[in-house]
Design an enzyme around this catalytic site. Structure first.
Site, PDB file in Angstrom:
ATOM      1  N   TYR A  51      19.837 -18.136 -13.349  1.00  0.00           N
ATOM      2  CA  TYR A  51      20.184 -18.282 -14.364  1.00  0.00           C
ATOM      3  C   TYR A  51      20.862 -17.159 -14.470  1.00  0.00           C
ATOM      4  O   TYR A  51      20.590 -15.313 -13.976  1.00  0.00           O
ATOM      5  CB  TYR A  51      18.866 -17.995 -14.925  1.00  0.00           C
ATOM      6  CG  TYR A  51      17.943 -17.971 -14.510  1.00  0.00           C
ATOM      7  CD1 TYR A  51      16.736 -18.113 -14.064  1.00  0.00           C
ATOM      8  CD2 TYR A  51      17.782 -15.967 -15.545  1.00  0.00           C
ATOM      9  CE1 TYR A  51      15.902 -17.466 -13.025  1.00  0.00           C
ATOM     10  CE2 TYR A  51      17.106 -15.270 -14.665  1.00  0.00           C
ATOM     11  CZ  TYR A  51      15.187 -15.735 -13.056  1.00  0.00           C
ATOM     12  OH  TYR A  51      14.453 -15.108 -12.637  1.00  0.00           O
ATOM     13  N   THR A 117      10.743  -9.238 -14.163  1.00  0.00           N
ATOM     14  CA  THR A 117       9.279  -9.567 -13.200  1.00  0.00           C
ATOM     15  C   THR A 117       9.446  -8.613 -11.747  1.00  0.00           C
ATOM     16  O   THR A 117       8.085  -7.905 -11.217  1.00  0.00           O
ATOM     17  CB  THR A 117       9.054 -10.611 -12.707  1.00  0.00           C
ATOM     18  OG1 THR A 117      10.285 -11.472 -12.132  1.00  0.00           O
ATOM     19  CG2 THR A 117       8.683 -11.323 -13.581  1.00  0.00           C
ATOM     20  N   ASP A 118      10.431  -7.997 -11.655  1.00  0.00           N
ATOM     21  CA  ASP A 118      10.862  -7.691 -10.554  1.00  0.00           C
ATOM     22  C   ASP A 118       9.645  -6.339 -10.136  1.00  0.00           C
ATOM     23  O   ASP A 118       9.566  -5.903  -9.063  1.00  0.00           O
ATOM     24  CB  ASP A 118      12.343  -7.100 -10.110  1.00  0.00           C
ATOM     25  CG  ASP A 118      13.392  -8.722  -9.500  1.00  0.00           C
ATOM     26  OD1 ASP A 118      12.494  -9.385  -9.564  1.00  0.00           O
ATOM     27  OD2 ASP A 118      13.895  -7.742  -9.260  1.00  0.00           O
ATOM     28  N   GLU A 311      -5.234   6.189  11.161  1.00  0.00           N
ATOM     29  CA  GLU A 311      -4.116   5.635  11.928  1.00  0.00           C
ATOM     30  C   GLU A 311      -3.255   7.408  12.495  1.00  0.00           C
ATOM     31  O   GLU A 311      -3.014   7.187  12.974  1.00  0.00           O
ATOM     32  CB  GLU A 311      -3.043   5.196  11.146  1.00  0.00           C
ATOM     33  CG  GLU A 311      -3.542   3.634  10.848  1.00  0.00           C
ATOM     34  CD  GLU A 311      -3.160   2.675  12.580  1.00  0.00           C
ATOM     35  OE1 GLU A 311      -3.510   1.908  12.869  1.00  0.00           O
ATOM     36  OE2 GLU A 311      -1.893   4.045  13.537  1.00  0.00           O
TER      37      GLU A 311
HETATM   38  N1  DAS Z   1      15.856  -9.591 -12.022  1.00  0.00           N
HETATM   39  C1  DAS Z   1      14.680 -10.339 -12.335  1.00  0.00           C
HETATM   40  C2  DAS Z   1      14.316  -9.169 -13.216  1.00  0.00           C
HETATM   41  O1  DAS Z   1      14.382  -8.380 -14.315  1.00  0.00           O
HETATM   42  C3  DAS Z   1      14.103 -11.004 -13.303  1.00  0.00           C
HETATM   43  C4  DAS Z   1      12.983 -11.226 -12.598  1.00  0.00           C
HETATM   44  O2  DAS Z   1      11.990 -12.126 -12.959  1.00  0.00           O
HETATM   45  O3  DAS Z   1      12.689 -10.816 -14.112  1.00  0.00           O
HETATM   46  O4  DAS Z   1      13.298  -8.276 -13.098  1.00  0.00           O
END
Ligand code: DAS
Length: 354
Positions: A51, A117-118, A311
């Protein structure tokens, strides 16, 4: 006046009072839209993963969930319309200033940020560090676009607005509502890249939101929002902090290149407990001697924390450890902290406390 007339008046008055809660002014929630999959659109309902992100405007997002009106008076602002992998420090500062300005308004009770979400976890942590308000700030995204079957965005958005409108979410720091969970913006990270159950906190969620009700089971342990020494009102630009990835056969090339490009701190995204390959240590010590902060994190996700002087002899090398923060969150904290201090001992204190 007859008794009959009087009793009818009393009945009508009682009926009005009973109806009052339904018409009582609902909390005012502002939705700041930045793009991402929650604003995404695919060609067919079967496209849950193919998408285009950042297509649907905020007003359509709101119109797509008419039930929002049952929990809050909602209005939207389109701050950006981008996929969140394209966020920059400048986007963070712009968004942070807008959130802070709205939080100061008496007619705003809560704020929702719709986001890709990234890098959602980075923005949520950033706001947790720099926005001085006890009002609920909720960051939300989705793993499927609204055009897909079993899309998760509408319920995620309803939950986010419901939490932002709730009194019991006040003072808990920035929150992330994905997949019915209430997570701390500090702790949560995207741990799976193609499931709706994508976001996890290594120390567990704070609770759940189910059918508009919040169920809390623990509280944030680190400093945030009103208890933070960092304030977006005093920040116009973040410090240049970069991340270099550690792995077998790694060389010091990336670390040196990042420093040459002006990095004031390098987050070492280490293997294991933030381990550093022996052949890379001399370069990091040289960079430290030249004033670059070296901060050891780990790309082992899912929990644990980097132990100081385990470490590597961090005291001897004057390096910092990122505690339990993953590399991308460690970058956010260092970029904020270094707007106030360049001292490595102060930085280490800040990494213990935030
Ligand atoms: N490319 C991803 C972002 O905009 C799409 C998502 O998962 O929201 O972070």
């Amino acid at each position: 006046m007859s008794n009959r007339f009087l009793s009818r008046c009393l009945l009508i008055a009682a009926a009005c009072l009973a109806a009052l809660p339904a018409f009582a002014a609902k909390p005012n929630v502002v939705i700041l839209a930045t793009g991402g999959t929650i604003a995404g659109a695919g060609a067919a309902a079967t496209n849950s993963a193919t998408y285009q992100a950042a297509k649907v405007p905020v007003d359509k997002l709101i119109a797509g969930v008419p039930e929002l009106a049952n929990v809050a008076q909602v209005r939207g602002e389109q701050v950006f319309q981008i996929a969140s992998e394209s966020f920059t420090n400048e986007h963070l500062v712009t968004l942070g200033k807008r959130v802070a300005a709205l939080a100061r308004q008496g007619d705003v009770d809560g704020i929702v940020i719709t986001h890709g979400t990234d890098t959602l976890e980075e923005t949520a942590y950033f706001l947790n560090l720099v926005v001085h308000t006890a009002k609920p700030i909720v960051v939300v995204g989705s793993m499927r676009p609204g055009t897909a079957m079993s899309a998760d965005g509408t319920l995620n958005l309803f939950n986010a607005v419901s939490v932002a409108a709730s009194q019991d979410a006040r003072g808990k720091g920035v929150l992330v509502t994905m997949n019915d969970e209430l997570n701390s913006g500090r702790d949560v990270a995207k741990t799976i890249n193609i499931k709706t159950e994508a976001f996890k906190s290594p120390w567990g969620p704070l609770g759940m939101v189910v059918e508009g009700k919040n169920y809390w089971f623990r509280l944030p342990a680190k400093r945030h929002t009103t208890n933070s020494e960092f304030d977006i009102e005093q920040i116009d630009a973040l410090a240049p902090v970069e991340i270099a990835y550690g792995y077998g056969n790694v060389s010091d090339t990336a670390y040196r290149a990042l420093a040459d490009k002006g990095a004031k701190a390098i987050i070492h995204s280490g293997t294991g407990n933030g381990s550093v390959a022996a052949r890379v240590v001399p370069a990091l010590r040289e960079l430290r001697a030249n004033g670059v902060q070296i901060i050891r994190s780990s790309h082992v996700n899912g929990g644990g924390f980097v132990l100081r002087n385990a470490e590597q002899p961090d005291d001897q090398y004057d390096w910092v450890v990122a505690h339990d923060l993953n590399p991308q969150k460690a970058r956010i904290l260092a970029a904020v902290a270094m707007t106030k201090t360049q001292d490595s001992k102060e930085l280490q204190r800040i990494f213990w406390e935030y």
